[in-house]
Write a protein that holds these residues in place. Structure first.
Motif, PDB file in Angstrom:
ATOM      1  N   TRP A 170      -7.444   1.909  -7.692  1.00  0.00           N
ATOM      2  CA  TRP A 170      -7.641   0.346  -7.603  1.00  0.00           C
ATOM      3  C   TRP A 170      -9.032  -0.046  -7.366  1.00  0.00           C
ATOM      4  O   TRP A 170      -9.669   0.500  -6.734  1.00  0.00           O
ATOM      5  N   TYR A 183     -10.216  -9.226   3.827  1.00  0.00           N
ATOM      6  CA  TYR A 183      -8.818  -8.822   4.534  1.00  0.00           C
ATOM      7  C   TYR A 183      -7.659  -9.198   3.745  1.00  0.00           C
ATOM      8  O   TYR A 183      -6.340  -9.026   4.353  1.00  0.00           O
ATOM      9  N   GLU A 184      -7.847  -9.724   2.439  1.00  0.00           N
ATOM     10  CA  GLU A 184      -6.629 -10.034   1.617  1.00  0.00           C
ATOM     11  C   GLU A 184      -6.483  -8.726   0.844  1.00  0.00           C
ATOM     12  O   GLU A 184      -5.350  -8.791   0.103  1.00  0.00           O
ATOM     13  N   ALA A 185      -7.395  -8.090   0.527  1.00  0.00           N
ATOM     14  CA  ALA A 185      -7.346  -7.014  -0.232  1.00  0.00           C
ATOM     15  C   ALA A 185      -6.354  -5.876   0.271  1.00  0.00           C
ATOM     16  O   ALA A 185      -6.342  -5.616   1.555  1.00  0.00           O
ATOM     17  N   ASP A 186      -5.590  -5.045  -0.660  1.00  0.00           N
ATOM     18  CA  ASP A 186      -5.065  -3.949  -0.385  1.00  0.00           C
ATOM     19  C   ASP A 186      -5.852  -2.689  -0.649  1.00  0.00           C
ATOM     20  O   ASP A 186      -6.225  -2.334  -1.781  1.00  0.00           O
ATOM     21  N   VAL A 188      -4.765   0.159   1.114  1.00  0.00           N
ATOM     22  CA  VAL A 188      -3.796   1.505   1.114  1.00  0.00           C
ATOM     23  C   VAL A 188      -3.750   2.252  -0.111  1.00  0.00           C
ATOM     24  O   VAL A 188      -3.438   3.426   0.042  1.00  0.00           O
ATOM     25  N   ALA A 189      -3.604   1.667  -1.188  1.00  0.00           N
ATOM     26  CA  ALA A 189      -3.390   2.180  -2.459  1.00  0.00           C
ATOM     27  C   ALA A 189      -4.939   2.987  -2.799  1.00  0.00           C
ATOM     28  O   ALA A 189      -5.764   2.723  -2.105  1.00  0.00           O
ATOM     29  N   THR A 191      -8.105   3.687  -4.033  1.00  0.00           N
ATOM     30  CA  THR A 191      -9.263   2.453  -3.997  1.00  0.00           C
ATOM     31  C   THR A 191     -10.579   3.149  -4.485  1.00  0.00           C
ATOM     32  O   THR A 191     -11.093   4.218  -3.743  1.00  0.00           O
ATOM     33  N   ALA A 238     -10.621  -0.469   5.244  1.00  0.00           N
ATOM     34  CA  ALA A 238      -9.773   0.278   4.301  1.00  0.00           C
ATOM     35  C   ALA A 238      -8.979   1.248   5.313  1.00  0.00           C
ATOM     36  O   ALA A 238      -7.940   1.700   5.433  1.00  0.00           O
ATOM     37  N   GLN A 241      -6.696  -0.153   7.499  1.00  0.00           N
ATOM     38  CA  GLN A 241      -5.128  -0.361   6.958  1.00  0.00           C
ATOM     39  C   GLN A 241      -4.514   0.828   6.613  1.00  0.00           C
ATOM     40  O   GLN A 241      -3.275   0.877   6.866  1.00  0.00           O
ATOM     41  N   ARG A 242      -4.971   1.777   6.385  1.00  0.00           N
ATOM     42  CA  ARG A 242      -4.399   3.116   6.104  1.00  0.00           C
ATOM     43  C   ARG A 242      -3.951   3.680   7.143  1.00  0.00           C
ATOM     44  O   ARG A 242      -2.730   4.454   7.369  1.00  0.00           O
ATOM     45  N   VAL A 246      -0.577  -0.761   6.553  1.00  0.00           N
ATOM     46  CA  VAL A 246      -0.158  -2.252   6.039  1.00  0.00           C
ATOM     47  C   VAL A 246      -0.625  -2.229   4.447  1.00  0.00           C
ATOM     48  O   VAL A 246      -1.546  -1.448   3.916  1.00  0.00           O
TER      49      VAL A 246
END
Length: 246
Positions: A170, A183-186, A188-189, A191, A238, A241-242, A246
């Motif tokens: 991503w 802070y709305e971005a993901d 965990v995938a 990146t 990042a 989140q990891r 989340v």
């Protein structure tokens, strides 16, 4: 093995700690006898690295700057990944990459490498043109991170972003005018985080090849952050989140 000069206490000490066998010799300011120098000399002696006494003028000439702190090492290149495929094939788990689109200041590059190392990014990627190379100044500012984080240059950044997306990575670009906040971005995938240049931000084609654009919330009087500070904010989000999943 091709040799290069690295300088400054952080950079040389880090190389001694992680890959002492790659150091051919260390030149030190003969007039320095402080504890910091003594600690470095002790580490070099334990690693059986040759020490050569030199004056300040000779050290200046070896690296082209006076900011060497009295320590210059002649060392071989480390065997970090040097191309994108080699890097991605070796990564275990979801990749976290920092992409710098046109950073031209070696101090900023060095700081970005240091942040990338601290946050556990797998590599820093940059275009070959319109960007600073990994020179001695950048390596010094990186404080050893230039030896631990692969710095990969690519001929065509837009094509590289498309290749990353083909590998299901991503691509998240950062820009002040994005509708979506950081802070709305993901993260965990898998990146690839894209940061623009110091003055102009991301180029048009780079921006168009991002999957999503995000902005860093700014609550004070300044409109933007230095690229290395912004990289740190994003990479540690990042990492947060990891860690939380989340």
């Amino acid at each position: 093995m091709k040799s290069k000069m690295i300088f400054g206490f952080h950079a040389v000490t880090s190389r001694l700690r992680h890959e002492a066998s790659s150091i051919e010799e260390i030149y030190v300011d003969a007039s320095r006898h402080d504890r910091r120098m003594q600690d470095l000399l002790r580490a070099a002696e334990e690693a059986k690295v040759r020490i050569i006494q030199a004056d300040d003028q000779r050290l200046d000439g070896m690296v082209g700057t006076r900011r060497h702190q009295g320590v210059v090492a002649k060392a071989g290149e480390l065997s970090l990944a040097r191309n994108l495929d080699e890097l991605l094939d070796a990564i275990e788990g979801p990749p976290l990459l920092l992409i710098l689109d046109g950073v031209t200041d070696p101090h900023n590059l060095g700081a970005c490498l240091r942040v990338a190392d601290g946050a556990g990014a797998h590599a820093v990627i940059a275009p070959k043109d319109r960007a600073v190379g990994l020179n001695a100044t950048a390596a010094k500012v990186a404080s050893g991170a230039a030896d631990t984080v692969p710095y990969i240059t690519v001929t065509n950044l837009s094509r590289t972003l498309r290749e990353l997306k083909e590998r299901e990575i991503w691509v998240i670009g950062t820009t002040d005018d994005a509708d979506k906040g950081l802070y709305e971005a993901d993260f965990v995938a898998p990146t690839a985080l894209v940061m623009g240049s110091e003055g102009e931000g991301m180029r048009r084609l780079t921006r168009e090849n991002c999957d999503v654009l995000v902005s860093i919330p700014m609550h004070g009087a300044v409109e933007s952050l230095n690229v290395s500070v912004a990289s740190g904010v994003c990479l540690y989000e990042a990492r947060r989140q990891r860690m939380l999943g989340v």
